[in-house]
Design a protein around this motif. Structure first.
Motif, PDB file in Angstrom:
ATOM      1  N   TYR A 169       0.849  -1.182   0.000  1.00  0.00           N
ATOM      2  CA  TYR A 169       0.000   0.000   0.000  1.00  0.00           C
ATOM      3  C   TYR A 169       0.890   1.239   0.000  1.00  0.00           C
ATOM      4  O   TYR A 169       1.878   1.300   0.739  1.00  0.00           O
ATOM      5  CB  TYR A 169      -0.900   0.006   1.237  1.00  0.00           C
ATOM      6  N   VAL A 170       0.531   2.236  -0.801  1.00  0.00           N
ATOM      7  CA  VAL A 170       1.265   3.488  -0.857  1.00  0.00           C
ATOM      8  C   VAL A 170       0.474   4.541  -0.081  1.00  0.00           C
ATOM      9  O   VAL A 170      -0.700   4.787  -0.372  1.00  0.00           O
ATOM     10  CB  VAL A 170       1.493   3.953  -2.305  1.00  0.00           C
ATOM     11  N   VAL A 171       1.096   5.137   0.913  1.00  0.00           N
ATOM     12  CA  VAL A 171       0.446   6.114   1.786  1.00  0.00           C
ATOM     13  C   VAL A 171       0.056   7.364   0.997  1.00  0.00           C
ATOM     14  O   VAL A 171       0.831   7.858   0.174  1.00  0.00           O
ATOM     15  CB  VAL A 171       1.389   6.501   2.950  1.00  0.00           C
ATOM     16  N   LEU A 197       4.661  -5.126  10.975  1.00  0.00           N
ATOM     17  CA  LEU A 197       5.246  -5.646   9.749  1.00  0.00           C
ATOM     18  C   LEU A 197       6.143  -4.605   9.077  1.00  0.00           C
ATOM     19  O   LEU A 197       7.052  -4.962   8.323  1.00  0.00           O
ATOM     20  CB  LEU A 197       4.130  -6.075   8.787  1.00  0.00           C
ATOM     21  N   ASN A 198       5.883  -3.326   9.380  1.00  0.00           N
ATOM     22  CA  ASN A 198       6.640  -2.249   8.732  1.00  0.00           C
ATOM     23  C   ASN A 198       7.408  -1.399   9.739  1.00  0.00           C
ATOM     24  O   ASN A 198       7.755  -0.247   9.460  1.00  0.00           O
ATOM     25  CB  ASN A 198       5.681  -1.348   7.939  1.00  0.00           C
ATOM     26  N   ARG A 199       7.690  -1.964  10.906  1.00  0.00           N
ATOM     27  CA  ARG A 199       8.340  -1.198  11.973  1.00  0.00           C
ATOM     28  C   ARG A 199       9.685  -0.621  11.525  1.00  0.00           C
ATOM     29  O   ARG A 199      10.045   0.506  11.866  1.00  0.00           O
ATOM     30  CB  ARG A 199       8.535  -2.087  13.201  1.00  0.00           C
ATOM     31  N   GLN A 200      10.450  -1.402  10.734  1.00  0.00           N
ATOM     32  CA  GLN A 200      11.750  -0.925  10.280  1.00  0.00           C
ATOM     33  C   GLN A 200      11.597   0.274   9.337  1.00  0.00           C
ATOM     34  O   GLN A 200      12.422   1.188   9.336  1.00  0.00           O
ATOM     35  CB  GLN A 200      12.519  -2.055   9.592  1.00  0.00           C
ATOM     36  N   THR A 201      10.540   0.269   8.533  1.00  0.00           N
ATOM     37  CA  THR A 201      10.300   1.372   7.599  1.00  0.00           C
ATOM     38  C   THR A 201       9.753   2.604   8.317  1.00  0.00           C
ATOM     39  O   THR A 201      10.187   3.727   8.060  1.00  0.00           O
ATOM     40  CB  THR A 201       9.297   0.929   6.514  1.00  0.00           C
ATOM     41  N   GLN A 213       5.056   6.803   1.010  1.00  0.00           N
ATOM     42  CA  GLN A 213       5.704   5.694   1.695  1.00  0.00           C
ATOM     43  C   GLN A 213       5.020   4.380   1.316  1.00  0.00           C
ATOM     44  O   GLN A 213       3.794   4.295   1.282  1.00  0.00           O
ATOM     45  CB  GLN A 213       5.651   5.919   3.204  1.00  0.00           C
ATOM     46  N   LYS A 214       5.784   3.343   1.035  1.00  0.00           N
ATOM     47  CA  LYS A 214       5.234   2.057   0.631  1.00  0.00           C
ATOM     48  C   LYS A 214       5.253   1.104   1.819  1.00  0.00           C
ATOM     49  O   LYS A 214       6.292   0.857   2.412  1.00  0.00           O
ATOM     50  CB  LYS A 214       6.038   1.469  -0.531  1.00  0.00           C
TER      51      LYS A 214
END
Length: 219
Positions: A169-171, A197-201, A213-214
């Protein structure tokens, strides 16, 4: 930094508060309803009722200034602005969400007590005691009368959601993780799955997403 993060938020995630200083402990009160019945010539007996809603209570403070020894993050909100935020939730008369990462606590709650004060030795800091009670939504069930006049509860089959969430998903502007979760997974309260799932991003603050942001969406 501690591994636990204490979060309070509205159910739609529009307003969120990451407690800047972790409480030393959280107390959880769990109990059942009991009724003592005295029967003539037989004595006293206890009737065990249904479980009661849990009560969560903890104490900490909102610091005026950042200190690396006990603060969870640097971008601190003014203590009295934080007090206003919580008071606003109380005035709204709506449940909020308590999430404690690392402790597997994620509950809808109501704020039952919020006490706060400043202390002479810590000018600008606001110390508080907070008591929250588990909240359960009232679910109404349909009642129908049979041919014989008896009332019965009707259970309707709920068609499962057959939508397959996208893998990425793209924010877009105005997005929050709650909105993205509602749009892609059908439930806003699954936002933390997307965050984990996206904590690092995203980083340590789930508020810090930005347009373009993807993000990866859980299956």
């Amino acid at each position: 930094m501690a591994s636990l993060e204490f979060w309070l938020s509205t159910l739609d995630m529009e307003e969120r508060l990451w407690l800047p200083v972790n409480p030393e402990q959280i107390s959880v009160k769990s109990s059942h309803g009991y009724e003592d019945v005295k029967v003539t010539q037989l004595g006293e007996y206890t009737v065990i009722g249904d479980p009661e809603l849990k009560v969560y209570s903890f104490s900490s403070f909102f610091p005026r200034d950042y200190h690396p020894g006990y603060c969870e993050y640097e971008d601190l909100q003014a203590p009295w602005k934080t007090v206003e935020l919580i008071e606003g939730w109380i005035a709204a008369r709506r449940p909020i969400r308590l999430s404690i990462t690392g402790a597997e606590i994620k509950k809808q709650v109501t704020i039952r007590s919020f006490q706060y004060s400043e202390r002479a030795g810590s000018p600008g800091d606001v110390y508080y005691d907070l008591e929250l009670k588990q909240y359960e939504e009232v679910q109404f069930r349909q009642i129908e009368n049979t041919d014989h006049g008896a009332a019965v509860v009707v259970d309707r089959d709920v068609r499962p959601d057959s939508r397959v969430p996208p893998k990425a998903y793209v924010v877009i502007p105005g997005d929050t993780l709650w909105k993205i979760s509602q749009r892609t997974l059908g439930k806003g309260d699954r936002w933390n799955e997307i965050y984990n799932l996206n904590r690092q991003t995203i980083g340590k603050n789930p508020n810090s997403i930005y347009p373009g942001q993807k993000l990866v969406i859980p299956s």
